[in-house]
Enzyme design. Structure first.
Site, PDB file in Angstrom:
ATOM      1  N   SER A  20     -83.062-109.042  15.884  1.00 59.56           N
ATOM      2  CA  SER A  20     -83.414-109.991  14.816  1.00 59.56           C
ATOM      3  C   SER A  20     -84.346-109.387  13.764  1.00 59.56           C
ATOM      4  CB  SER A  20     -84.090-111.221  15.438  1.00 59.56           C
ATOM      5  OG  SER A  20     -84.625-112.018  14.404  1.00 59.56           O
ATOM      6  N   SER A  22     -86.232-111.385  11.982  1.00 60.22           N
ATOM      7  CA  SER A  22     -87.294-112.379  11.753  1.00 60.22           C
ATOM      8  C   SER A  22     -88.699-111.835  12.009  1.00 60.22           C
ATOM      9  CB  SER A  22     -87.055-113.629  12.611  1.00 60.22           C
ATOM     10  OG  SER A  22     -85.894-114.272  12.186  1.00 60.22           O
ATOM     11  N   LYS A  71     -80.371-123.432  20.402  1.00 61.88           N
ATOM     12  CA  LYS A  71     -80.563-124.303  19.232  1.00 61.88           C
ATOM     13  C   LYS A  71     -80.311-125.782  19.506  1.00 61.88           C
ATOM     14  CE  LYS A  71     -79.544-122.353  15.024  1.00 61.88           C
ATOM     15  NZ  LYS A  71     -78.809-121.533  14.028  1.00 61.88           N
ATOM     16  N   ASN A  92     -83.607-124.849  14.475  1.00 65.01           N
ATOM     17  CA  ASN A  92     -83.864-123.398  14.468  1.00 65.01           C
ATOM     18  C   ASN A  92     -85.330-123.075  14.188  1.00 65.01           C
ATOM     19  OD1 ASN A  92     -84.103-123.745  11.697  1.00 65.01           O
ATOM     20  ND2 ASN A  92     -82.931-121.916  11.197  1.00 65.01           N
ATOM     21  N   ASP A 107     -81.337-123.711   8.121  1.00 70.13           N
ATOM     22  CA  ASP A 107     -80.149-123.008   7.603  1.00 70.13           C
ATOM     23  C   ASP A 107     -79.594-123.675   6.341  1.00 70.13           C
ATOM     24  OD1 ASP A 107     -80.098-121.060   9.608  1.00 70.13           O
ATOM     25  OD2 ASP A 107     -78.983-122.366  10.963  1.00 70.13           O
ATOM     26  N   GLY A 131     -65.119-124.426   7.588  1.00 68.99           N
ATOM     27  CA  GLY A 131     -65.770-124.279   8.882  1.00 68.99           C
ATOM     28  C   GLY A 131     -66.458-125.536   9.365  1.00 68.99           C
ATOM     29  N   ALA A 135     -73.420-122.980  11.160  1.00 66.93           N
ATOM     30  CA  ALA A 135     -73.790-122.761   9.756  1.00 66.93           C
ATOM     31  C   ALA A 135     -73.129-123.810   8.870  1.00 66.93           C
ATOM     32  CB  ALA A 135     -73.380-121.356   9.312  1.00 66.93           C
ATOM     33  N   GLY A 256     -74.185-114.122   1.653  1.00 70.14           N
ATOM     34  CA  GLY A 256     -75.000-114.779   2.682  1.00 70.14           C
ATOM     35  C   GLY A 256     -76.406-114.229   2.866  1.00 70.14           C
TER      36      GLY A 256
HETATM   37  P1  NAD Z   1     -70.092-120.702  14.945  1.00 68.66           P
HETATM   38  O1  NAD Z   1     -69.544-119.900  16.079  1.00 68.66           O
HETATM   39  O2  NAD Z   1     -70.994-121.835  15.198  1.00 68.66           O
HETATM   40  O3  NAD Z   1     -68.860-121.249  14.049  1.00 68.66           O
HETATM   41  C1  NAD Z   1     -67.782-120.407  13.731  1.00 68.66           C
HETATM   42  C2  NAD Z   1     -66.876-121.105  12.732  1.00 68.66           C
HETATM   43  O4  NAD Z   1     -65.912-120.139  12.294  1.00 68.66           O
HETATM   44  C3  NAD Z   1     -66.103-122.281  13.303  1.00 68.66           C
HETATM   45  O5  NAD Z   1     -65.956-123.300  12.327  1.00 68.66           O
HETATM   46  C4  NAD Z   1     -64.722-121.661  13.603  1.00 68.66           C
HETATM   47  O6  NAD Z   1     -63.672-122.612  13.555  1.00 68.66           O
HETATM   48  C5  NAD Z   1     -64.596-120.705  12.438  1.00 68.66           C
HETATM   49  N1  NAD Z   1     -63.658-119.602  12.651  1.00 68.66           N
HETATM   50  C6  NAD Z   1     -63.793-118.550  13.489  1.00 68.66           C
HETATM   51  N2  NAD Z   1     -62.721-117.752  13.371  1.00 68.66           N
HETATM   52  C7  NAD Z   1     -61.909-118.309  12.423  1.00 68.66           C
HETATM   53  C8  NAD Z   1     -60.645-117.949  11.885  1.00 68.66           C
HETATM   54  N3  NAD Z   1     -60.007-116.846  12.258  1.00 68.66           N
HETATM   55  N4  NAD Z   1     -60.110-118.760  10.943  1.00 68.66           N
HETATM   56  C9  NAD Z   1     -60.755-119.878  10.550  1.00 68.66           C
HETATM   57  N5  NAD Z   1     -61.947-120.270  11.032  1.00 68.66           N
HETATM   58  C10 NAD Z   1     -62.512-119.490  11.974  1.00 68.66           C
HETATM   59  O7  NAD Z   1     -70.795-119.625  13.987  1.00 68.66           O
HETATM   60  P2  NAD Z   1     -71.915-119.873  12.892  1.00 68.66           P
HETATM   61  O8  NAD Z   1     -73.233-119.653  13.503  1.00 68.66           O
HETATM   62  O9  NAD Z   1     -71.634-121.152  12.200  1.00 68.66           O
HETATM   63  O10 NAD Z   1     -71.658-118.625  11.921  1.00 68.66           O
HETATM   64  C11 NAD Z   1     -70.552-118.610  11.024  1.00 68.66           C
HETATM   65  C12 NAD Z   1     -70.760-117.462  10.040  1.00 68.66           C
HETATM   66  O11 NAD Z   1     -71.914-117.730   9.251  1.00 68.66           O
HETATM   67  C13 NAD Z   1     -71.025-116.112  10.732  1.00 68.66           C
HETATM   68  O12 NAD Z   1     -70.394-115.103   9.983  1.00 68.66           O
HETATM   69  C14 NAD Z   1     -72.540-115.953  10.658  1.00 68.66           C
HETATM   70  O13 NAD Z   1     -72.933-114.591  10.584  1.00 68.66           O
HETATM   71  C15 NAD Z   1     -72.826-116.639   9.327  1.00 68.66           C
HETATM   72  N6  NAD Z   1     -74.188-117.201   9.287  1.00 68.66           N
HETATM   73  C16 NAD Z   1     -74.963-116.794   8.270  1.00 68.66           C
HETATM   74  C17 NAD Z   1     -76.230-117.300   8.140  1.00 68.66           C
HETATM   75  C18 NAD Z   1     -77.077-116.836   6.993  1.00 68.66           C
HETATM   76  O14 NAD Z   1     -78.288-117.091   6.994  1.00 68.66           O
HETATM   77  N7  NAD Z   1     -76.492-116.206   5.987  1.00 68.66           N
HETATM   78  C19 NAD Z   1     -76.731-118.236   9.077  1.00 68.66           C
HETATM   79  C20 NAD Z   1     -75.892-118.631  10.114  1.00 68.66           C
HETATM   80  C21 NAD Z   1     -74.617-118.095  10.208  1.00 68.66           C
END
Ligand code: NAD
Length: 287
Positions: A20, A22, A71, A92, A107, A131, A135, A256
């Site tokens: 991390s 953080s 979380k 978080n 987030d 999604g 996130a 992101g």
């Molecule tokens: P999660 O596992 O909770 O959710 C994953 C999501 O992706 C679900 O909606 C799932 O259906 C979808 N998904 C996965 N594979 C897919 C595919 N092939 N086609 C369509 N949909 C698909 O994950 P999360 O924590 O919500 O993270 C999602 C993304 O956001 C990751 O890439 C993570 O790195 C990024 N993220 C970024 C930040 C930031 O601060 N920038 C914070 C949290 C998450």
């Protein structure tokens, strides 16, 4: 600044935490502002949460960030939740206010503030979001709370589908001023229509990051239009295939990294009541 008898401790809990960013972000900020505080990472599994929360009250630890898999598992141990954390159903950030533990989710605020830093407001906007995971839910709820006119969710029918259905219900019930609908990602005509009508597109899926870095959920690059701000929660790579294609069509694009930076900045503000030195943190850790 040396550790003293009055140094305040903050931390990250979850597993894994060793990777991390953080601790570096928060310790740099404490030092920059001359604050007698330190931030450590503790590898804590779900089964250790009760003990970790109890330690937080006893020691005391003044605040913590919470990552997977804790979380949602931490919710029953907290005294109070922020409105967004209650609606998202996840935390978080926990602030220890004289023994009272208050859970927040930063987030969504991080996403909204990362757009604001680029001159984009979500209030009054029609937003398409890909999604329904962690996130995506945080982004959808925060945008609704911050005055978005409409949120259209496109997601797969996988294990996250029920979360999407819950989010639609939650927004309808608690933020009725925001129209909200959900469609399957295979409904491409609907997606084309939604993008044509949207001001903002947010990808909050894992599509765009390895091993899906060659994929984009917008099947036809002609559907991007110059009035659409295209954003991605994915930060590695910094510019996903979707963002690269959107840019060639004249869209403003936002990756992101900003969301990552601003969710940390919001946690810092909740922990300390002070603004994180965002520019300096960005230059040191994000460039
Ligand atoms: P999660 O596992 O909770 O959710 C994953 C999501 O992706 C679900 O909606 C799932 O259906 C979808 N998904 C996965 N594979 C897919 C595919 N092939 N086609 C369509 N949909 C698909 O994950 P999360 O924590 O919500 O993270 C999602 C993304 O956001 C990751 O890439 C993570 O790195 C990024 N993220 C970024 C930040 C930031 O601060 N920038 C914070 C949290 C998450």
């Amino acid at each position: 600044m040396e550790i003293s008898g009055t140094t305040k401790l903050f931390c990250l809990i979850g597993s894994p935490v060793a990777h991390s960013g953080s601790p570096a972000m928060h310790n740099f900020s404490f030092e920059h502002l001359g604050m007698d505080c330190r931030y450590l990472a503790f590898d804590i599994g779900k089964e250790q949460i009760a003990d970790a929360v109890s330690a937080m009250r006893t020691l005391p630890i003044h605040g913590c960030n919470v990552t997977m898999p804790c979380k949602t598992a931490i919710l029953p141990y907290l005294d109070e939740l922020s409105p967004a954390a209650r609606l998202v159903g996840a935390v978080n950030t926990v602030v220890n206010r004289n023994g009272k533990l208050i859970g927040h989710i930063t987030d969504g605020v991080g996403y909204v503030n990362s757009l604001r830093a680029e001159g984009v407001e979500v209030a009054g906007k029609r937003i398409t979001v890909f999604g329904s995971g962690g996130a995506a839910t945080a982004i959808q709820i925060q945008c609704a709370l911050d005055g978005a006119e409409q949120i259209t969710i496109f997601c797969r029918e996988d294990s996250f589908l029920s979360q999407a259905q819950r989010t639609v219900q939650t927004i309808q019930e608690h933020v009725p001023s925001c129209r909200v609908e959900r469609f399957d990602l295979t409904e491409t005509e609907q997606l084309a229509r939604s993008l044509a009508e949207s001001h903002i597109l947010a990808n909050a899926t894992k599509v765009g990051m390895a091993p899906l870095e060659q994929e984009s959920l917008v099947p036809n690059a002609e559907w991007f239009h110059s009035g659409l701000v295209v954003t991605d929660a994915v930060y590695h790579p910094e510019a996903t295939k979707m963002l690269r294609e959107a840019k060639t069509k004249g869209c403003k694009v936002i990756g992101g990294l900003g969301m990552l930076l601003w969710q940390g900045a919001e946690a810092f503000r909740l922990f300390t009541g002070k603004e994180m030195p965002v520019k300096e943190v960005y230059e040191k850790y994000f460039q």
